[in-house]
Design a protein around this motif. Sequence first.
Motif, PDB file in Angstrom:
ATOM      1  N   ASN A 196      38.654  37.869  46.052  1.00  0.00           N
ATOM      2  CA  ASN A 196      38.688  38.932  47.056  1.00  0.00           C
ATOM      3  C   ASN A 196      38.046  40.206  46.526  1.00  0.00           C
ATOM      4  OD1 ASN A 196      39.925  37.275  48.897  1.00  0.00           O
ATOM      5  ND2 ASN A 196      41.966  38.126  48.625  1.00  0.00           N
ATOM      6  N   PHE A 197      38.326  40.508  45.270  1.00  0.00           N
ATOM      7  CA  PHE A 197      37.720  41.673  44.619  1.00  0.00           C
ATOM      8  C   PHE A 197      36.196  41.575  44.628  1.00  0.00           C
ATOM      9  CE2 PHE A 197      35.869  42.782  40.435  1.00  0.00           C
ATOM     10  CZ  PHE A 197      35.929  44.168  40.512  1.00  0.00           C
ATOM     11  N   MET A 198      35.675  40.431  44.189  1.00  0.00           N
ATOM     12  CA  MET A 198      34.232  40.258  44.116  1.00  0.00           C
ATOM     13  C   MET A 198      33.612  40.226  45.507  1.00  0.00           C
ATOM     14  SD  MET A 198      33.908  37.512  40.956  1.00  0.00           S
ATOM     15  CE  MET A 198      32.122  37.400  41.107  1.00  0.00           C
ATOM     16  N   SER A 199      34.239  39.502  46.420  1.00  0.00           N
ATOM     17  CA  SER A 199      33.681  39.348  47.753  1.00  0.00           C
ATOM     18  C   SER A 199      33.589  40.686  48.487  1.00  0.00           C
ATOM     19  CB  SER A 199      34.536  38.371  48.565  1.00  0.00           C
ATOM     20  OG  SER A 199      33.986  38.184  49.840  1.00  0.00           O
ATOM     21  N   THR A 217      21.823  41.939  39.503  1.00  0.00           N
ATOM     22  CA  THR A 217      22.033  41.895  40.959  1.00  0.00           C
ATOM     23  C   THR A 217      23.524  41.897  41.283  1.00  0.00           C
ATOM     24  OG1 THR A 217      21.836  39.465  40.903  1.00  0.00           O
ATOM     25  CG2 THR A 217      19.847  40.743  41.403  1.00  0.00           C
ATOM     26  N   VAL A 218      24.196  40.788  41.010  1.00  0.00           N
ATOM     27  CA  VAL A 218      25.615  40.669  41.357  1.00  0.00           C
ATOM     28  C   VAL A 218      26.473  41.627  40.544  1.00  0.00           C
ATOM     29  CG1 VAL A 218      27.626  39.139  41.319  1.00  0.00           C
ATOM     30  CG2 VAL A 218      25.424  38.284  42.167  1.00  0.00           C
ATOM     31  N   TRP A 219      26.301  41.603  39.213  1.00  0.00           N
ATOM     32  CA  TRP A 219      27.156  42.465  38.377  1.00  0.00           C
ATOM     33  C   TRP A 219      26.916  43.942  38.690  1.00  0.00           C
ATOM     34  CZ3 TRP A 219      31.501  41.890  35.998  1.00  0.00           C
ATOM     35  CH2 TRP A 219      31.935  42.877  35.101  1.00  0.00           C
ATOM     36  N   ARG A 220      25.688  44.301  38.926  1.00  0.00           N
ATOM     37  CA  ARG A 220      25.389  45.695  39.270  1.00  0.00           C
ATOM     38  C   ARG A 220      26.111  46.094  40.551  1.00  0.00           C
ATOM     39  NH1 ARG A 220      19.258  47.835  39.344  1.00  0.00           N
ATOM     40  NH2 ARG A 220      19.662  47.718  37.093  1.00  0.00           N
ATOM     41  N   ALA A 221      26.144  45.189  41.517  1.00  0.00           N
ATOM     42  CA  ALA A 221      26.844  45.480  42.777  1.00  0.00           C
ATOM     43  C   ALA A 221      28.350  45.578  42.564  1.00  0.00           C
ATOM     44  CB  ALA A 221      26.526  44.397  43.811  1.00  0.00           C
ATOM     45  N   LEU A 222      28.893  44.746  41.683  1.00  0.00           N
ATOM     46  CA  LEU A 222      30.337  44.765  41.428  1.00  0.00           C
ATOM     47  C   LEU A 222      30.784  46.069  40.774  1.00  0.00           C
ATOM     48  CD1 LEU A 222      30.963  41.141  40.059  1.00  0.00           C
ATOM     49  CD2 LEU A 222      31.467  42.005  42.344  1.00  0.00           C
ATOM     50  N   ARG A 223      29.980  46.592  39.869  1.00  0.00           N
ATOM     51  CA  ARG A 223      30.399  47.799  39.141  1.00  0.00           C
ATOM     52  C   ARG A 223      29.914  49.092  39.793  1.00  0.00           C
ATOM     53  NH1 ARG A 223      26.175  49.638  35.911  1.00  0.00           N
ATOM     54  NH2 ARG A 223      24.495  48.160  35.479  1.00  0.00           N
ATOM     55  N   ASP A 224      29.158  48.984  40.863  1.00  0.00           N
ATOM     56  CA  ASP A 224      28.640  50.167  41.543  1.00  0.00           C
ATOM     57  C   ASP A 224      29.787  50.902  42.257  1.00  0.00           C
ATOM     58  OD1 ASP A 224      27.366  52.071  43.058  1.00  0.00           O
ATOM     59  OD2 ASP A 224      25.828  50.706  43.837  1.00  0.00           O
ATOM     60  N   GLY A 271      32.911  50.297  45.565  1.00  0.00           N
ATOM     61  CA  GLY A 271      34.310  50.215  45.138  1.00  0.00           C
ATOM     62  C   GLY A 271      34.443  50.256  43.633  1.00  0.00           C
ATOM     63  N   GLY A 272      33.409  49.762  42.964  1.00  0.00           N
ATOM     64  CA  GLY A 272      33.352  49.854  41.513  1.00  0.00           C
ATOM     65  C   GLY A 272      34.454  49.116  40.776  1.00  0.00           C
ATOM     66  N   MET A 273      34.594  49.450  39.491  1.00  0.00           N
ATOM     67  CA  MET A 273      35.592  48.827  38.626  1.00  0.00           C
ATOM     68  C   MET A 273      36.339  49.933  37.876  1.00  0.00           C
ATOM     69  SD  MET A 273      33.225  45.671  37.200  1.00  0.00           S
ATOM     70  CE  MET A 273      34.526  44.449  37.037  1.00  0.00           C
ATOM     71  N   PRO A 274      37.125  50.729  38.590  1.00  0.00           N
ATOM     72  CA  PRO A 274      37.789  51.875  37.975  1.00  0.00           C
ATOM     73  C   PRO A 274      38.792  51.509  36.890  1.00  0.00           C
ATOM     74  CG  PRO A 274      38.647  51.486  40.177  1.00  0.00           C
ATOM     75  CD  PRO A 274      37.431  50.622  40.032  1.00  0.00           C
ATOM     76  N   ARG A 286      33.086  48.064  31.587  1.00  0.00           N
ATOM     77  CA  ARG A 286      32.266  47.318  32.550  1.00  0.00           C
ATOM     78  C   ARG A 286      31.291  46.364  31.858  1.00  0.00           C
ATOM     79  NH1 ARG A 286      32.278  52.467  34.651  1.00  0.00           N
ATOM     80  NH2 ARG A 286      30.097  52.873  34.121  1.00  0.00           N
ATOM     81  N   LYS A 287      31.736  45.726  30.776  1.00  0.00           N
ATOM     82  CA  LYS A 287      30.885  44.760  30.066  1.00  0.00           C
ATOM     83  C   LYS A 287      30.974  43.396  30.750  1.00  0.00           C
ATOM     84  CE  LYS A 287      31.117  47.041  25.562  1.00  0.00           C
ATOM     85  NZ  LYS A 287      31.521  46.924  24.133  1.00  0.00           N
ATOM     86  N   ARG A 288      29.858  42.981  31.291  1.00  0.00           N
ATOM     87  CA  ARG A 288      29.826  41.736  32.058  1.00  0.00           C
ATOM     88  C   ARG A 288      30.231  40.539  31.212  1.00  0.00           C
ATOM     89  NH1 ARG A 288      27.558  37.480  31.845  1.00  0.00           N
ATOM     90  NH2 ARG A 288      26.248  38.264  30.164  1.00  0.00           N
ATOM     91  N   ALA A 289      29.669  40.404  30.015  1.00  0.00           N
ATOM     92  CA  ALA A 289      29.918  39.229  29.180  1.00  0.00           C
ATOM     93  C   ALA A 289      31.401  39.075  28.849  1.00  0.00           C
ATOM     94  CB  ALA A 289      29.094  39.305  27.900  1.00  0.00           C
ATOM     95  N   VAL A 290      32.083  40.177  28.624  1.00  0.00           N
ATOM     96  CA  VAL A 290      33.513  40.130  28.317  1.00  0.00           C
ATOM     97  C   VAL A 290      34.286  39.659  29.539  1.00  0.00           C
ATOM     98  CG1 VAL A 290      35.528  41.513  27.675  1.00  0.00           C
ATOM     99  CG2 VAL A 290      33.331  41.910  26.547  1.00  0.00           C
ATOM    100  N   PHE A 291      33.961  40.226  30.685  1.00  0.00           N
ATOM    101  CA  PHE A 291      34.629  39.847  31.925  1.00  0.00           C
ATOM    102  C   PHE A 291      34.387  38.363  32.217  1.00  0.00           C
ATOM    103  CE2 PHE A 291      35.427  39.661  36.457  1.00  0.00           C
ATOM    104  CZ  PHE A 291      36.455  40.575  36.658  1.00  0.00           C
TER     105      PHE A 291
END
Length: 230
Positions: A63-66, A138-145, A149-152, A157-162
Amino acid sequence: MSSESQPVTLADLQRWFSTERMSTYVCSAQTTDCDVIDLYVWNGRISKALLEDVAHVEVLLRNFMSKRLARACEHEDWYRDDARFRFNSSKTKRFETSVTEIERQVRHSGKPVTSGRVIADMSLGSWCFLLSSRLEQTVWRALRDPANGGMPNYPSRKRAVFESHVKTMRDLRNRLSHQEHLVLDNLADENRYLDGQCANLDWIARVIDPKAADWIRSQSRVTAFRARRP
């Protein structure tokens, strides 16, 4: 005599579920001095308790990602926006194929195809794919933008760790879904494994929403079952 009153023995479980499968529980029971059948039953119950937690975190994740991907392209069927997110490479269209198959199955069930149904039927493997390095721009940039909604709750915001944490959850779910054992010959190793898996689920939930993480933890039956280990 009814079957309910007949005692069940290790030989019965070996006949029903295979000697090879039961060998893990025999070895573990010997090192921890407990009953093999009790241990086998406990393993099944704690596995189901862990699956409950995985289910909560998986739905929270999707839900978060979508929501963020939908905001990025301003429509709910973001999974069809290959021009923006570049899901499919020139060599393979596995993501597009998986979405098409989900839509086919929804139609086959007699239900209308909606974005909610498609998203709900995406596998955890698909969500891992969306977190892969090839979609970082593309996707990760949109998720953290922040505009989406971002990732407060995830300041690094390290993609590889997530991605690594989500893959660990996927591997756990696969293990549990295939009825693999959680018990180990060494109790200390077993406790470290379970501690790590529980901490991983909490980490994912917490970087998405700490309040949700607290609720999932409060509903979890895992700690109670761990205390009942034979």
